[in-house]
Design an enzyme around this catalytic site. Sequence first.
Site, PDB file in Angstrom:
ATOM      1  N   HIS A 267       0.833  -1.203   0.000  1.00  0.00           N
ATOM      2  CA  HIS A 267       0.000   0.000   0.000  1.00  0.00           C
ATOM      3  C   HIS A 267       0.871   1.258   0.000  1.00  0.00           C
ATOM      4  CE1 HIS A 267      -3.737   2.271   1.020  1.00  0.00           C
ATOM      5  NE2 HIS A 267      -2.873   3.080   1.613  1.00  0.00           N
ATOM      6  N   GLU A 268       1.811   1.325   0.939  1.00  0.00           N
ATOM      7  CA  GLU A 268       2.649   2.530   1.030  1.00  0.00           C
ATOM      8  C   GLU A 268       3.553   2.657  -0.187  1.00  0.00           C
ATOM      9  OE1 GLU A 268       1.740   4.591   3.208  1.00  0.00           O
ATOM     10  OE2 GLU A 268       0.518   3.203   4.400  1.00  0.00           O
ATOM     11  N   HIS A 271       1.794   4.542  -2.782  1.00  0.00           N
ATOM     12  CA  HIS A 271       1.892   5.990  -2.566  1.00  0.00           C
ATOM     13  C   HIS A 271       3.284   6.490  -2.990  1.00  0.00           C
ATOM     14  CE1 HIS A 271      -1.875   6.776  -0.548  1.00  0.00           C
ATOM     15  NE2 HIS A 271      -1.661   5.889   0.401  1.00  0.00           N
ATOM     16  N   GLU A 297      -4.672   7.804  -3.254  1.00  0.00           N
ATOM     17  CA  GLU A 297      -5.213   6.557  -2.733  1.00  0.00           C
ATOM     18  C   GLU A 297      -5.441   5.545  -3.863  1.00  0.00           C
ATOM     19  OE1 GLU A 297      -5.103   6.718   0.463  1.00  0.00           O
ATOM     20  OE2 GLU A 297      -5.901   4.735   0.918  1.00  0.00           O
TER      21      GLU A 297
END
Lengths: 504, 504
Positions: A267-268, A271, A297
């Site tokens: 997830h990170e 980003h 997101e």
Amino acid sequence: MSKQDYNTIAKRMMDIKYMSNAVSILHWDSKTYMPPKGISQRGAQISILSRNIHELFVKPENGRLLDSCIKKSDELSEVENRNVELWKRDYDKATKLPSDLVQKLSNQQVLTENLWEEAKERSEYGLVKPEIKKLIELTKEKADRLNPEQNQYDTLIDIYEPKVTAEQITKYFTPLKEAVIKLVKKCEGQCDRDIMGIDPDMLSVECTQQQQQKLANFLMEFIGLNPEKSRLDTSEHPFTTGYANDVRITTHYLENDPMGSFYSVLHEAGHAIYELNLPQEHLWTPVGDTVSLGIHESQSRFIENIVGKNPTFIEYYYPKVLDMIPGFRKKSVSIEQFVRAINFVRPSKIRIYSDEVTYNLHIILRFEIERDLFAGKITVDDLPQVWNEKMDEYLFQEIEEDREGVLQDTHWYGGAFGYFPTYSLGNIYGGQMLHAMQEQIPSWKQMIARGDFQIIRNWLIENVHQKGSLYDPSDLIENISGERPKPQYFIDYMNHKYDKIYGF
Amino acid sequence: MSKQDYNTIAKRMMDIKYMSNAVSILHWDSKTYMPPKGISQRGAQISILSRNIHELFVKPENGRLLDSCIKKSDELSEVENRNVELWKRDYDKATKLPSDLVQKLSNQQVLTENLWEEAKERSEYGLVKPEIKKLIELTKEKADRLNPEQNQYDTLIDIYEPKVTAEQITKYFTPLKEAVIKLVKKCEGQCDRDIMGIDPDMLSVECTQQQQQKLANFLMEFIGLNPEKSRLDTSEHPFTTGYANDVRITTHYLENDPMGSFYSVLHEAGHAIYELNLPQEHLWTPVGDTVSLGIHESQSRFIENIVGKNPTFIEYYYPKVLDMIPGFRKKSVSIEQFVRAINFVRPSKIRIYSDEVTYNLHIILRFEIERDLFAGKITVDDLPQVWNEKMDEYLFQEIEEDREGVLQDTHWYGGAFGYFPTYSLGNIYGGQMLHAMQEQIPSWKQMIARGDFQIIRNWLIENVHQKGSLYDPSDLIENISGERPKPQYFIDYMNHKYDKIYGF
């Protein structure tokens, strides 16, 4: 002269961006390496720096320079005009708020957030209710000051997702809600562990922090996070910070939960590749920056869910996980079981522990409450009851304690109204991006099936990251897909994926 | 009204101190965890922040507030008046320099330092000579601007060691030089490895980084560096940074040289306990800050040498080193040999690798050259020759390459003239502190012999750290010892110590 004014304002604004970026490194430090007793001096540092940055930003001379640029926009390039537009947007926001309101809001936010911590611990909404009332009043005043002509909630959404309104979001979320509830019911029928032999608890295995770190490093390499420009550390809550040539992600290694840090890293990392691949020639100006929380997101969820939880990718990485986390071998979990466990759909009470599908219901519930709250349809007094009713209706959960209900997230108590919808907007954008990518790269699943992420990564870089903030979020989506944002692609993606996994 | 002006200026100056402290954390980050490609944006951040801090500092309103406080000094406390005096001192320094001179100097420093790196690599002083000539001219102009009435070199020394002059330093260094040369000759007679069986190479043993880290943690605990307020990391060159409740040291772990990092940790820990134990009630003002480089260095050298290399302390820690660094056991070095190896006195060419005794000759040589250069007795053209002659005379070293000679240190090429003497001033101050401490705590050696550093630490805190900048360095020494600084105590300490170790 407009060109000269542009250069002057650009220099000033870029200095401010550099300074803000420095503040985010100080924030990162406070969550990773700072000795614990450093917290109060760090708080003072960040607040003093932020105040100075604000003062540099709101100088009247900046307004004059921006107006001069706007007047002579024909002397500027498209990118320059877009930068002026975005600087002006933020300048107006910053200057329209009287400083005593800013001060009051900031104090009220700190007060409410602190009290929320206690209220959550004691599971007692009443404790924080009088303060969140005041916070909402001040937030309404803020919205009115920012844009007296617009309804308040739209003004708040615009802070996080420019040019998107509550009406639009309602249009996206209504079919999404319907589709998700339908899918959840289908999954519920199939997901019973006794019938399917799938049990998300099978993901709980003994493992050391070193083993989890090894897994994380494998992912950093898979995603292609350049170690010369990025790093991975541990913090209580995972987050991404930094910009351009220095972007940092964090994760947390929980006991017996290797897949937890695995997916938080993915997830990170999603980003991070956005921040790392912004258009080089426009760095430190708005065009060289990320465009919105929703688009941000979309990138993290694209990597975490669309790529990361795709069965073909799981089939690729599972043997590696077996090697790196020997605990899994002992459990002798088959690849089919593993794919289903990773993609287990099960309604739950807590947003941050929910799956890719039900997550959207958590968000829609929060959006509807925010919307109705600012429209005056419900009051602060109603919040726990409305929350619990919607939880029952959408997610079939009976909330018995406020800590599992209206007190579970910090956002509202920190004054962030209008923030929640960006999470599901990210899903919707991501689904639409996937649709576009699938047409251009039909073989994307075969690629991740052999651990090759490069072409997908390049597609995201070219179509999303490299656009920076040249377009507002909805325009960016239209550029990519040929259509305004709509939830159907994400809905199709979910239905198709879970059909295949569970064989309805 | 003066009290109100004091509060106003104090608030402004404290904000600036907080911001400068934030910059030092960014600097720390760039030397420890920053991804390498982050360097250029970090450079921009630090330069923008520094410029903003400077602009906040030199505001004319600050000068007016300070003058108003000075006029009505009778309305302020002793501490407040001292703060005003020190703020005013720095304000005058910052405002007396025209900004184009500051800019020119800064550019010339960067240029010269970069060229020095290349010159050192190629061992070719001629390469950097034209630039250092310009740098010295600009530095002279700076000194004249700061104080047209004072001789230039004194003005430069005053930047690092307030109220200390070249004449005073000459008075300290002349007997010190004589004593050290005499002691070195005595040691040379005794230190021959064939006669004494001592060989500093016996300290070179195989060891892992983990073993060295374990040793470092043992020292952090011994010195009493509170892990809630401090931390230890690795960087290319060891340094200390931070302030108050967040102070950080670094070390480097070299191959086969466990005692190298051991003593670098002790040195930096000495700096760190100074920063950690400043008077709480005056933090973020000058009185709550360290007073000078010389006093700072006295603390690091007190811990590194006076405590750290004392035979009784070595006897205490040696068994622990044997346990933590098994390599030493294989060499079967006796404790007597080990004490002598740690305290081996041997003239050498390079300052940073020299021992506690000969180190002073490296400093005196540099001081004499700086002094004569600014007095016009020698020129930039003479530097290598003068260097090499003094090296031959004081340290019996024949310098064949400029990289081992005049090019070895970065200080001059970065524009730091007047900085070097503070290192040996630190030794002299430390010797005088030891004399005072010995009278008050006659049993200090027995304490460290059993690993108890607390009483010594408290003595330093009470007599040095807690005084902050209430007194100028020489006054602080007089407060502690009853006498103005003089080199005799440090000379006595050395003679006594090496007499005992080598049994002349």
